[in-house]
Design an enzyme around this catalytic site. Structure first.
Site, PDB file in Angstrom:
ATOM      1  N   THR A 130       0.827  -1.166   0.000  1.00 37.90           N
ATOM      2  CA  THR A 130       0.000   0.000   0.000  1.00 37.90           C
ATOM      3  C   THR A 130       0.872   1.228   0.000  1.00 37.90           C
ATOM      4  OG1 THR A 130       0.153   0.111   2.366  1.00 37.90           O
ATOM      5  CG2 THR A 130      -1.595  -1.210   1.521  1.00 37.90           C
TER       6      THR A 130
ATOM      7  N   ARG B  18     -12.075  -8.789  -3.723  1.00 37.19           N
ATOM      8  CA  ARG B  18     -11.274  -8.983  -2.510  1.00 37.19           C
ATOM      9  C   ARG B  18     -10.974  -7.639  -1.860  1.00 37.19           C
ATOM     10  NH1 ARG B  18      -5.871  -7.154  -0.729  1.00 37.19           N
ATOM     11  NH2 ARG B  18      -5.199  -8.629   0.876  1.00 37.19           N
TER      12      ARG B  18
ATOM     13  N   GLY C 278      -8.689  -5.977   1.330  1.00 38.04           N
ATOM     14  CA  GLY C 278      -7.641  -6.228   2.310  1.00 38.04           C
ATOM     15  C   GLY C 278      -7.788  -5.369   3.547  1.00 38.04           C
TER      16      GLY C 278
ATOM     17  N   THR D 185       1.292  -2.136   6.029  1.00 38.86           N
ATOM     18  CA  THR D 185       1.463  -2.574   4.651  1.00 38.86           C
ATOM     19  C   THR D 185       1.959  -4.007   4.638  1.00 38.86           C
ATOM     20  OG1 THR D 185       2.809  -2.310   2.656  1.00 38.86           O
ATOM     21  CG2 THR D 185       3.745  -1.450   4.686  1.00 38.86           C
ATOM     22  N   GLY D 186       1.346  -4.848   3.809  1.00 40.48           N
ATOM     23  CA  GLY D 186       1.794  -6.232   3.742  1.00 40.48           C
ATOM     24  C   GLY D 186       0.670  -7.197   3.456  1.00 40.48           C
TER      25      GLY D 186
ATOM     26  N   GLY E 253      -2.522  -8.398   3.861  1.00 41.57           N
ATOM     27  CA  GLY E 253      -3.717  -7.789   4.439  1.00 41.57           C
ATOM     28  C   GLY E 253      -4.543  -8.704   5.301  1.00 41.57           C
TER      29      GLY E 253
END
Length: 355
Positions: A218, A246, A248, A269-270, A272
């Site tokens: 993100t 989808r 997140g 961030t990563g 989700g």
């Protein structure tokens, strides 16, 4: 006369001391801080000079945008929104114009924002036509009784509020398209001939780079303003090849975004799904607010004790201006600045020298 002169000197000394104290107090009151990220993931250190320059330019422009607002006494809410808008327009980051493609070959964008002074918040998900989803998220917070709007209804709301709308091919990026085709090939899925909206003319003038850097995340920003208020904002294109629909962690308050003046402001961030399962953004704030951990301790605990290795990164700032930017992946594009002169940008462990 000597006595009178002595009294005058004492008064002058007292005035100097008081002026110095007031100046120090003013400087203390003027504290501000900002941290931002452009996604955690894997970015090879031998990426092309052009791609690296794009990352650096995007980080610097976003940081400068937020800094100027905070230095002038603007609010943290204004700063995080404006900073994220810059990142949404930078095609090298996975948000807005740089959003990745879903499995069907188009883009669905998510974002959220939160005001730490009131706990007011707003989010949007699965948007397809709004240039700046973070603007829509703020208007959900300010103009509706709701926290989250989704899909076509979210786009319609944004349009009704006068936000800039674009056609879906506005978000096309040749490198992102190549990343989708590569993922489909790895997964044994028949390749798509073109994006769901057709191959835009711009594709002929914007060939894909060979830099298959993977940002599983993100863009996001957290800030403290001179009024003592915190705010956080996050925006994303999601995961390359994600299922249509989808959603997140980025638009989910408490998962990818949280801000509370009594604790801290957080953007994640990563992976989700993991951030949602563990309410990571809220958990960082809770550890600071209730467990009296520092922001650095709280973020480290969530990354190393709660999340799995390689799950992503977290940025956070507290009401005193203490910042932390941590990640468990190979890289995380990031930048930071505060009233004390601390300033930097980085992708890998070491900051760039030209900060």
């Amino acid at each position: 006369m000597a006595t009178t002169l002595l009294k005058c000197l004492k008064r002058l000394a007292f005035a100097v001391i008081m002026f110095g104290s007031l100046s120090a107090l003013h400087a203390e009151d003027a504290r501000w801080a900002i941290a931002l990220h452009g996604g955690a993931g894997s970015v090879a250190k031998d990426i092309s000079p052009e791609r690296l320059a794009a990352y650096q330019a995007g980080l610097q422009q976003a940081l400068k945008t937020g800094e100027e607002i905070l230095k002038k006494g603007g609010t943290s809410l204004e700063a995080v929104e404006a900073t994220v808008m810059v990142l949404e327009d930078a095609s090298c980051f996975n948000a807005g114009r740089g959003a990745v493609f879903n499995a069907a070959g188009f883009h669905q964008l998510d974002a959220s924002i939160m005001d730490g002074s009131t706990l007011a918040c707003g989010g949007v998900s699965a948007m397809e036509r709004t240039r700046h989803p973070i603007q829509a998220a703020r208007l959900v917070m300010q103009k509706t009784p709701h926290v989250l709007l989704t899909s076509k209804a979210a786009d319609s709301f944004a349009e009704s509020q006068g936000i800039e709308m674009v056609t879906p091919d506005f978000f096309f990026d040749a490198t992102r398209w190549s990343q989708l085709l590569k993922k489909l090939e790895r997964d044994g899925v028949p390749p798509l001939k073109e994006p769901a909206y057709g191959m835009p003319p711009i594709a002929n003038n914007a060939p894909a780079t060979k830099d298959f850097d993977i940002s599983r995340g993100t863009v996001g920003c957290v800030a403290l303003d001179q009024h003592g208020n915190l705010a956080a904002a996050t925006s994303t294109g999601g995961m390359t090849g994600k299922m249509v629909g989808r959603v997140g962690d980025s638009p989910i308050i408490g998962a990818g975004t949280y801000a509370d003046n009594q604790g801290c402001a957080v953007s994640g961030t990563g992976s989700g799904e993991e951030y949602i399962r563990n309410a990571i953004a809220f958990q960082v704030n809770w550890r600071v607010k209730q467990d009296q951990q520092s922001v650095a301790e709280a973020v480290d605990a969530c990354l190393t004790e709660v999340l799995k290795p390689g799950d992503g990164g977290i940025i956070a700032v507290d009401h005193e201006g203490n910042m932390t930017l941590q990640f468990s992946t190979g890289a995380m594009s990031r930048a930071w600045s505060d009233w004390k002169g601390n300033r930097g940008t980085a992708i890998w462990e070491e900051p760039f020298e030209d900060n």
